[in-house]
Design a protein around this motif. Structure first.
Motif, PDB file in Angstrom:
ATOM      1  N   MET A 225       0.955  -1.288  -0.002  1.00  0.00           N
ATOM      2  CA  MET A 225      -0.026  -0.078  -0.015  1.00  0.00           C
ATOM      3  C   MET A 225       0.923   1.241  -0.003  1.00  0.00           C
ATOM      4  O   MET A 225       0.530   2.367  -1.046  1.00  0.00           O
ATOM      5  CB  MET A 225      -1.015   0.076   1.279  1.00  0.00           C
ATOM      6  CG  MET A 225      -2.069  -0.901   1.075  1.00  0.00           C
ATOM      7  SD  MET A 225      -2.951  -1.037   2.840  1.00  0.00           S
ATOM      8  CE  MET A 225      -3.930  -2.363   2.497  1.00  0.00           C
ATOM      9  N   ILE A 226       1.846   1.056   0.868  1.00  0.00           N
ATOM     10  CA  ILE A 226       2.643   2.503   0.927  1.00  0.00           C
ATOM     11  C   ILE A 226       3.653   2.704  -0.159  1.00  0.00           C
ATOM     12  O   ILE A 226       4.202   3.746  -0.706  1.00  0.00           O
ATOM     13  CB  ILE A 226       3.413   2.718   2.363  1.00  0.00           C
ATOM     14  CG1 ILE A 226       4.360   1.456   2.658  1.00  0.00           C
ATOM     15  CG2 ILE A 226       2.329   2.767   3.676  1.00  0.00           C
ATOM     16  CD1 ILE A 226       5.003   1.484   3.822  1.00  0.00           C
ATOM     17  N   ARG A 227       4.213   1.746  -0.594  1.00  0.00           N
ATOM     18  CA  ARG A 227       5.279   1.629  -1.774  1.00  0.00           C
ATOM     19  C   ARG A 227       4.878   1.873  -3.163  1.00  0.00           C
ATOM     20  O   ARG A 227       5.204   2.566  -3.894  1.00  0.00           O
ATOM     21  CB  ARG A 227       6.246   0.358  -1.381  1.00  0.00           C
ATOM     22  CG  ARG A 227       7.021   0.286  -0.155  1.00  0.00           C
ATOM     23  CD  ARG A 227       7.871  -0.862  -0.222  1.00  0.00           C
ATOM     24  NE  ARG A 227       9.296  -0.417  -1.092  1.00  0.00           N
ATOM     25  CZ  ARG A 227       9.736  -1.287  -1.801  1.00  0.00           C
ATOM     26  NH1 ARG A 227       9.357  -2.636  -1.998  1.00  0.00           N
ATOM     27  NH2 ARG A 227      10.836  -1.085  -2.448  1.00  0.00           N
ATOM     28  N   LEU A 249       9.610  -5.139   7.720  1.00  0.00           N
ATOM     29  CA  LEU A 249       9.587  -4.244   6.557  1.00  0.00           C
ATOM     30  C   LEU A 249      10.798  -4.001   5.901  1.00  0.00           C
ATOM     31  O   LEU A 249      11.007  -4.289   4.617  1.00  0.00           O
ATOM     32  CB  LEU A 249       9.016  -2.762   6.977  1.00  0.00           C
ATOM     33  CG  LEU A 249       7.658  -2.635   7.191  1.00  0.00           C
ATOM     34  CD1 LEU A 249       7.206  -1.369   7.830  1.00  0.00           C
ATOM     35  CD2 LEU A 249       6.769  -2.879   5.940  1.00  0.00           C
ATOM     36  N   LEU A 250      11.913  -3.969   6.623  1.00  0.00           N
ATOM     37  CA  LEU A 250      13.208  -3.990   5.998  1.00  0.00           C
ATOM     38  C   LEU A 250      13.679  -5.285   5.227  1.00  0.00           C
ATOM     39  O   LEU A 250      14.120  -5.203   4.065  1.00  0.00           O
ATOM     40  CB  LEU A 250      14.417  -3.648   7.074  1.00  0.00           C
ATOM     41  CG  LEU A 250      14.445  -2.058   7.570  1.00  0.00           C
ATOM     42  CD1 LEU A 250      15.119  -1.850   8.994  1.00  0.00           C
ATOM     43  CD2 LEU A 250      14.617  -1.095   6.408  1.00  0.00           C
ATOM     44  N   VAL A 274      19.759  -3.349   2.782  1.00  0.00           N
ATOM     45  CA  VAL A 274      19.155  -2.910   4.021  1.00  0.00           C
ATOM     46  C   VAL A 274      19.125  -1.694   4.286  1.00  0.00           C
ATOM     47  O   VAL A 274      17.870  -0.847   4.261  1.00  0.00           O
ATOM     48  CB  VAL A 274      19.535  -3.564   5.371  1.00  0.00           C
ATOM     49  CG1 VAL A 274      18.897  -2.955   6.576  1.00  0.00           C
ATOM     50  CG2 VAL A 274      19.349  -5.308   5.327  1.00  0.00           C
ATOM     51  N   VAL A 275      20.389  -0.896   4.052  1.00  0.00           N
ATOM     52  CA  VAL A 275      20.371   0.525   3.905  1.00  0.00           C
ATOM     53  C   VAL A 275      19.489   1.292   3.000  1.00  0.00           C
ATOM     54  O   VAL A 275      18.784   2.053   3.103  1.00  0.00           O
ATOM     55  CB  VAL A 275      21.857   1.019   4.007  1.00  0.00           C
ATOM     56  CG1 VAL A 275      21.736   2.476   3.643  1.00  0.00           C
ATOM     57  CG2 VAL A 275      22.630   0.668   5.228  1.00  0.00           C
ATOM     58  N   ASP A 276      19.597   0.745   1.774  1.00  0.00           N
ATOM     59  CA  ASP A 276      18.658   1.234   0.652  1.00  0.00           C
ATOM     60  C   ASP A 276      17.148   0.872   1.104  1.00  0.00           C
ATOM     61  O   ASP A 276      16.374   1.967   0.561  1.00  0.00           O
ATOM     62  CB  ASP A 276      18.877   0.333  -0.842  1.00  0.00           C
ATOM     63  CG  ASP A 276      20.373   0.762  -1.285  1.00  0.00           C
ATOM     64  OD1 ASP A 276      20.788   1.882  -0.729  1.00  0.00           O
ATOM     65  OD2 ASP A 276      20.598  -0.136  -2.154  1.00  0.00           O
ATOM     66  N   ALA A 277      16.714  -0.126   1.576  1.00  0.00           N
ATOM     67  CA  ALA A 277      15.539  -0.285   1.924  1.00  0.00           C
ATOM     68  C   ALA A 277      15.059   0.896   3.011  1.00  0.00           C
ATOM     69  O   ALA A 277      13.936   1.320   2.914  1.00  0.00           O
ATOM     70  CB  ALA A 277      15.315  -1.660   2.673  1.00  0.00           C
ATOM     71  N   TYR A 282      12.062   5.956   4.719  1.00  0.00           N
ATOM     72  CA  TYR A 282      11.982   7.223   5.346  1.00  0.00           C
ATOM     73  C   TYR A 282      10.761   8.202   4.979  1.00  0.00           C
ATOM     74  O   TYR A 282       9.974   8.397   5.695  1.00  0.00           O
ATOM     75  CB  TYR A 282      13.255   7.957   4.942  1.00  0.00           C
ATOM     76  CG  TYR A 282      14.269   7.391   6.032  1.00  0.00           C
ATOM     77  CD1 TYR A 282      14.216   7.842   7.454  1.00  0.00           C
ATOM     78  CD2 TYR A 282      15.532   7.110   5.485  1.00  0.00           C
ATOM     79  CE1 TYR A 282      15.158   7.145   8.375  1.00  0.00           C
ATOM     80  CE2 TYR A 282      16.463   6.663   6.402  1.00  0.00           C
ATOM     81  CZ  TYR A 282      16.267   6.839   7.849  1.00  0.00           C
ATOM     82  OH  TYR A 282      17.471   6.711   8.765  1.00  0.00           O
ATOM     83  N   PRO A 283      10.498   8.407   3.649  1.00  0.00           N
ATOM     84  CA  PRO A 283       9.522   9.095   3.064  1.00  0.00           C
ATOM     85  C   PRO A 283       7.967   8.728   3.058  1.00  0.00           C
ATOM     86  O   PRO A 283       7.166   9.418   2.833  1.00  0.00           O
ATOM     87  CB  PRO A 283      10.011   9.904   1.860  1.00  0.00           C
ATOM     88  CG  PRO A 283      10.589   8.575   1.326  1.00  0.00           C
ATOM     89  CD  PRO A 283      11.290   7.911   2.393  1.00  0.00           C
TER      90      PRO A 283
END
Length: 467
Positions: A225-227, A249-250, A274-277, A282-283
């Motif tokens: 839903m959010i992505r 989620l990550l 993981v950092v990219d995820a 964030y937004p």
């Protein structure tokens, strides 16, 4: 002490207009009721007129019939007497202005109700024996109801108006000039079942036995839903802290084992993913409320606040059995769940957004395909819900299951084929379809509907598996 807002002349003008032309009652009664009149005598007269109209549509309402009715009901003196009623038609009442008189009376009635409500809230807040969050929830509910009931917008109830609205919306969607207010789940077959996704005001129940993946399925829908659709979601996680939900989620976005993320045991490539995820999260418009055993009034208040301030499109709650309705501890469990379920259904209608609630299935359905009767603790959930779905899969993997793992989007054979059963849907079809559960990332993905699904089997009384 200041006198409460009112307008005696407008109240008398309404009654005079009806007595001069009783057809005025039909339009006036759509705007005001007896309780909107400030003067008791005027409220008494309006009540009598309404009851006369209800008793017989052929009942002619004028001064003579009204006085006769009030005499028989022994209410004439409370209505001001014969002289007062006769004087109602002596004023400079303009019959065609009846609706305008009614709007004046209604507006002043709303003002009085706001004054009374705020006074009651003030007194309740000073009384420290009251739970302040119950006071807050009750106040918001009363104010919302007053806002709706106090509206002076006239509603056209005709089928012609409704058909016009439906066709207009349909044509705009065909032309692409309006946004669909559905909330897609990101699972294509489920979205087809629900005609494009969950609808505003829908109360959706997703149920399964413990350990099958209720939370994982809820989080996977939220991920989509959010992505994919940039829908704003509020997730009430009553069983798990927000940090664990975020790890999931990550994991589902990065395709990295959630255990590795938790332990910090990752390769350089996994760390990068993981950092990219995390950067992608964030937004995104997701709000996680992780209050264990949250009070029902607190949940409703937070939901209203998020809807007002963050314009959320959907609420997901994990899970219904952990909500405290604030009832007597001796209240039977099925009654507790019934109160919570009804309240959540009302909240969906009030906020005009879908609310997805996770629910446990009773133990007597262990390993068997669950049915509506297996919804734990209360049949009211089945009654209240617009959509009921079950998640069904064997709890543990057999060697055969391990050989039949489906492939994920990267071609790795890690997905346990799981059945989603749409057991109830008010506005669509029921049936079942398959998804894949990835135990490593505790997430669900789409799989081919040709994937093998093995129905779980129970051992018989001697401990041997039934064939």
């Amino acid at each position: 002490m200041r006198t409460l807002p009112h307008n005696d002349d407008a109240e008398k003008a309404i009654l005079g207009a009806i007595l001069l032309n009783e057809e005025a009652y039909d339009s006036v009664s759509q705007l005001v009721g007896a309780s909107d009149f400030y003067q008791p005598a005027n409220a008494e007269i309006f009540t009598a007129i309404a009851r006369m109209k209800e008793a017989s549509s052929a009942f002619t309402v004028d001064i003579v019939t009204l006085v006769d009715y009030l005499k028989k009901q022994d209410r004439l003196e409370k209505a001001g007497g014969i002289a007062y009623i006769s004087a109602l038609t002596d004023s400079n009442t303009i019959i065609s202005n009846a609706e305008q008189y009614a709007k004046i009376v209604k507006e002043l009635s709303v003002r009085r109700q706001i004054i009374t409500l705020t006074s009651d809230v003030n007194n309740a807040a000073f009384d420290e024996s009251n739970d302040i969050y119950d006071v807050l929830d009750s106040s918001e509910t009363s104010l919302m109801r007053l806002s709706e009931e106090g509206s002076l917008d006239k509603v056209d109830y005709s089928i012609s108006s409704i058909v016009s609205g439906v066709i207009d919306t349909m044509m705009k969607r065909i032309e692409g000039s309006t946004e669909d207010d559905s909330v897609p789940t990101g699972f294509q077959i489920l979205d087809k079942y629900t005609n494009g996704g969950f609808k505003p005001q829908d109360y959706i129940v997703v149920a399964a036995r413990p350990g099958i993946g209720k939370t994982a399925f809820g989080v996977s829908m939220i991920r989509n839903m959010i992505r994919e659709y940039r829908k704003s979601v509020a997730f009430f996680s009553l069983e798990m802290p927000a940090s664990q939900i975020t790890v999931r989620l990550l994991g589902t976005i990065s395709k990295v084992n959630t255990r590795n993320i938790t332990m910090g045991d990752m390769s350089e490539d996994e760390m990068t993913r993981v950092v990219d995820a995390a950067n992608s999260l964030y937004p995104l418009p997701l709000y996680i409320i992780d209050v264990p055993n949250i009070k029902l009034s607190d949940l409703r208040a937070k939901a209203r606040m998020l809807h007002r301030d963050k314009h959320i499109d959907c609420i997901v709650i994990d899970y219904i059995g952990l909500i405290d309705p604030g009832l007597d501890p001796r209240t039977p469990r099925h009654e507790v769940i019934a109160v919570v379920s009804k309240s959540l259904k009302q909240l969906a209608r009030e906020l005009k957004i879908p609310i997805v609630v996770l629910c446990q299935v009773s133990r007597d359905s262990e390993e068997r395909e669950p049915m509506l009767s297996n919804l734990r603790d209360s049949g009211s959930i089945e009654q209240d819900a617009d959509v009921v779905m079950f998640i069904h899969r064997a709890r543990t993997l057999s060697e055969e299951d391990k050989q039949n793992l489906a492939k994920d989007s990267n071609g790795r054979a890690v997905l346990q084929v799981t059945k989603i059963i749409v057991a109830k849907q008010r506005n669509g079809e029921t049936g079942s379809f398959k998804v894949g559960y990835n135990a490593n990332t505790t997430s669900f993905e789409e799989v081919s509907q040709n994937e093998i699904f093995r129905e779980p089997v129970l051992p018989d009384k001697k401990g041997y598996e039934k064939k």
